[in-house]
Write a protein that holds these residues in place. Sequence first.
Motif, short mmCIF file in Angstrom:
data_model
loop_
_atom_site.label_atom_id
_atom_site.label_comp_id
_atom_site.label_asym_id
_atom_site.label_seq_id
_atom_site.Cartn_x
_atom_site.Cartn_y
_atom_site.Cartn_z
N VAL A 1 44.97 4.11 22.42
CA VAL A 1 44.51 2.97 21.47
C VAL A 1 43.28 3.54 20.78
O VAL A 1 43.08 3.45 19.33
CB VAL A 1 44.60 1.54 21.83
CG1 VAL A 1 43.71 0.75 20.96
CG2 VAL A 1 45.79 1.02 22.20
N ILE A 2 42.24 3.83 21.64
CA ILE A 2 40.90 4.18 20.92
C ILE A 2 41.00 5.50 20.17
O ILE A 2 40.43 5.65 19.12
CB ILE A 2 39.90 4.49 22.20
CG1 ILE A 2 39.63 3.45 23.13
CG2 ILE A 2 38.58 5.13 21.66
CD1 ILE A 2 38.89 2.20 22.35
N LEU A 3 41.86 6.41 20.66
CA LEU A 3 41.80 7.63 20.01
C LEU A 3 42.50 7.47 18.76
O LEU A 3 42.46 8.46 17.64
CB LEU A 3 42.58 8.87 21.24
CG LEU A 3 41.55 9.17 22.17
CD1 LEU A 3 42.44 10.14 23.13
CD2 LEU A 3 40.35 9.78 21.54
N ASP A 4 43.62 6.69 18.75
CA ASP A 4 44.47 6.33 17.31
C ASP A 4 43.41 6.16 16.37
O ASP A 4 43.44 6.40 15.32
CB ASP A 4 45.50 5.32 17.58
CG ASP A 4 46.13 5.20 16.39
OD1 ASP A 4 46.65 5.96 15.77
OD2 ASP A 4 46.22 3.94 15.99
N TYR A 5 42.49 5.24 16.89
CA TYR A 5 41.38 4.63 15.82
C TYR A 5 40.43 5.73 15.54
O TYR A 5 40.04 5.84 14.27
CB TYR A 5 40.66 3.43 16.38
CG TYR A 5 41.48 2.04 16.16
CD1 TYR A 5 41.83 1.63 15.19
CD2 TYR A 5 41.82 1.41 17.45
CE1 TYR A 5 42.62 0.17 14.62
CE2 TYR A 5 42.51 0.21 17.26
CZ TYR A 5 42.85 -0.40 16.06
OH TYR A 5 43.51 -1.47 15.95
N TRP A 6 39.84 6.52 16.55
CA TRP A 6 38.84 7.29 16.48
C TRP A 6 38.86 8.64 17.18
O TRP A 6 38.49 8.71 18.17
CB TRP A 6 37.70 6.46 16.69
CG TRP A 6 36.38 7.08 16.30
CD1 TRP A 6 36.06 8.31 15.85
CD2 TRP A 6 34.92 6.57 16.52
NE1 TRP A 6 34.52 8.40 15.44
CE2 TRP A 6 34.03 7.43 15.80
CE3 TRP A 6 34.51 5.43 17.11
CZ2 TRP A 6 32.72 7.04 15.64
CZ3 TRP A 6 33.18 5.00 17.05
CH2 TRP A 6 32.22 5.85 16.56
N PRO A 7 39.78 9.66 16.79
CA PRO A 7 40.09 10.86 17.41
C PRO A 7 38.97 11.72 17.89
O PRO A 7 38.99 12.44 18.95
CB PRO A 7 40.75 11.63 16.58
CG PRO A 7 41.38 10.59 15.63
CD PRO A 7 40.47 9.36 15.45
N GLU A 8 37.60 11.56 17.22
CA GLU A 8 36.43 12.16 17.66
C GLU A 8 35.98 11.87 19.10
O GLU A 8 35.20 12.22 19.66
CB GLU A 8 35.25 12.13 16.55
CG GLU A 8 35.77 12.97 15.16
CD GLU A 8 36.65 12.21 14.31
OE1 GLU A 8 36.82 12.59 13.30
OE2 GLU A 8 36.96 11.10 14.59
N CYS A 9 36.49 10.71 19.52
CA CYS A 9 35.92 10.12 20.93
C CYS A 9 36.71 10.78 21.92
O CYS A 9 36.41 10.38 23.16
CB CYS A 9 36.21 8.50 21.00
SG CYS A 9 34.81 7.58 19.84
N ALA A 10 37.71 11.83 21.82
CA ALA A 10 38.24 12.38 22.80
C ALA A 10 37.24 12.67 23.86
O ALA A 10 37.65 12.58 25.16
CB ALA A 10 39.16 13.60 22.46
N PRO A 11 36.10 13.46 23.73
CA PRO A 11 35.24 13.87 24.89
C PRO A 11 35.12 12.89 25.72
O PRO A 11 34.79 13.01 26.86
CB PRO A 11 34.32 14.68 24.37
CG PRO A 11 34.88 15.21 22.98
CD PRO A 11 35.61 14.11 22.31
N LEU A 12 34.46 11.49 24.98
CA LEU A 12 34.32 10.39 25.82
C LEU A 12 35.36 10.00 26.61
O LEU A 12 35.20 9.52 27.79
CB LEU A 12 33.83 9.42 25.06
CG LEU A 12 32.49 9.64 24.07
CD1 LEU A 12 32.07 8.43 23.15
CD2 LEU A 12 31.27 10.14 25.18
N MET A 13 36.57 9.94 26.11
CA MET A 13 37.86 9.20 26.81
C MET A 13 37.96 10.28 28.07
O MET A 13 38.41 9.77 29.06
CB MET A 13 38.90 9.29 25.95
CG MET A 13 38.72 8.21 24.91
SD MET A 13 38.48 6.51 25.34
CE MET A 13 36.74 6.41 25.13
N ALA A 14 37.73 11.45 27.83
CA ALA A 14 38.39 12.28 28.93
C ALA A 14 37.33 12.35 30.23
O ALA A 14 37.69 12.57 31.34
CB ALA A 14 38.04 13.71 28.43
N GLU A 15 36.13 11.54 29.86
CA GLU A 15 35.16 11.46 31.12
C GLU A 15 35.56 10.21 31.84
O GLU A 15 35.24 9.87 33.07
CB GLU A 15 33.62 11.02 30.50
CG GLU A 15 33.08 12.25 30.06
CD GLU A 15 31.77 11.81 29.79
OE1 GLU A 15 30.95 11.24 30.37
OE2 GLU A 15 31.17 11.96 28.49
N ILE A 16 36.34 9.09 31.32
CA ILE A 16 36.59 7.99 31.79
C ILE A 16 37.95 8.14 32.64
O ILE A 16 38.89 8.18 32.01
CB ILE A 16 36.79 6.70 30.83
CG1 ILE A 16 35.59 6.45 30.04
CG2 ILE A 16 36.98 5.58 31.53
CD1 ILE A 16 35.57 5.65 28.79
#
Length: 429
Positions: free
Chosen positions: A250-265
């Motif tokens: 859901v986050i990446l659908d809204y804001w793909p540039e957050c992928a490096p942050l999502m990879a940390e979680i």
Amino acid sequence: MKTLHIGIAGAGPAGLAAALMLSRRGHRVELLERFDEASPVGSGLMLQPTGLTVLDALGLLQPMLALGSRIDRLYGADARSGRTVLDVRYDALAGGRFGLAVQRAALFNTLHDAVVAAGLAIRTGLTLTDVRVAGDKAVLLDAQGRQAGAYDLVIDASGARSGLAAGQAAAPRLRELAYGAFWATLDSDGLAHDAHALVQRYDRAKVMIGVLPAGKARAGEKERVAFFWSLRVADADAVRRAGLDRWKKVILDYWPECAPLMAEIGDWDQLTLARYAHRTLRPPISKRIAFVGDSAHSTSPQLGQGANMALLDVAALAHALDTSQDLETALAAYATARRSHVQLFQLLSLAFTPFYQSDSALLAWLRDRLVATVARTPPMQALLASIVSGTLVDPFRSAGLAECDWHAVRASALTRVGAPPRVGVNEGA
């Protein structure tokens, strides 16, 4: 004012700042903390010119500047259309003001280190539930009804859900807000972001995602960012049950540039669910008791004023004690000094919150089309900057403070922070 024996409930930033400021004025202080070890709670926050001025009065501005990230702009866009919704720039005001984004741990560590260096007493493992005035003393009671201490003055800095504030006869009901947020403090490696801006994405008023550069917790550590995603608190368990991967999608659908942050979680334990409440204690005093920070006035975090208001409370209380002949007069002066500023920002927070955290499609439409358009006009740009900076009404004089010369502060302390190229971030014009 004679030297007072002061008990301070809560060893968070407000309590620690109060202990430092009052001990330096000759009072005997003692901090009482609920946890077995005093420690920071939460992810990131914005220190505004108001809070920074108080830290300067404590001699702690330079250490905080070395840890934090200077913020020049607050920018928000619609996640679907890319339309600019919010664009507040501090340079719309004269004077060179700016914000400072910090990890809560950095603010806590800086204040706590100063308290320890000053040799001030901190008693831990005490759950305080009541305070009673007996003669010329304010007596703190623990959860078992035992006396935890008797003081000339008690300062309640124990937060929005303070049992001491709730026990006051005039205390209003604590209004739990429907929306909260998941917060995480993450590494910024690989993240394309503006190091001097709070950037947000919105989907109506139901979704708000933000990335805040948050600096370091201690010198020598890595620069990090605070990431947050707002949601209805009642929906948090359902979101967790649906799984972390689905939430990330859901986050990446809204804001793909957050992928490096999502990879940390990799675990829900990396995310903290923050719950917010609204209450204003009027007046923020009782016999031999003063309430500061969230125990006196809690609200949503839309304007980022919580820690800043708490630091102003501490400065105003110390100034009132300095300039009054007796405690009763000092407490009345403190309540008067903070009344207008607190009432204004409590009202503004109530007004702004539904535009960013609510189920209302209409308010979101008005925000995106009408409010965003009006906000681009020069008078409104300066007005919004003064609201965000906490200076819409002067909070300094009544607290005995002189605002910093921000141009001089920038020249002396912030030249080390060069503005990096802004790559990969769609920030609009």
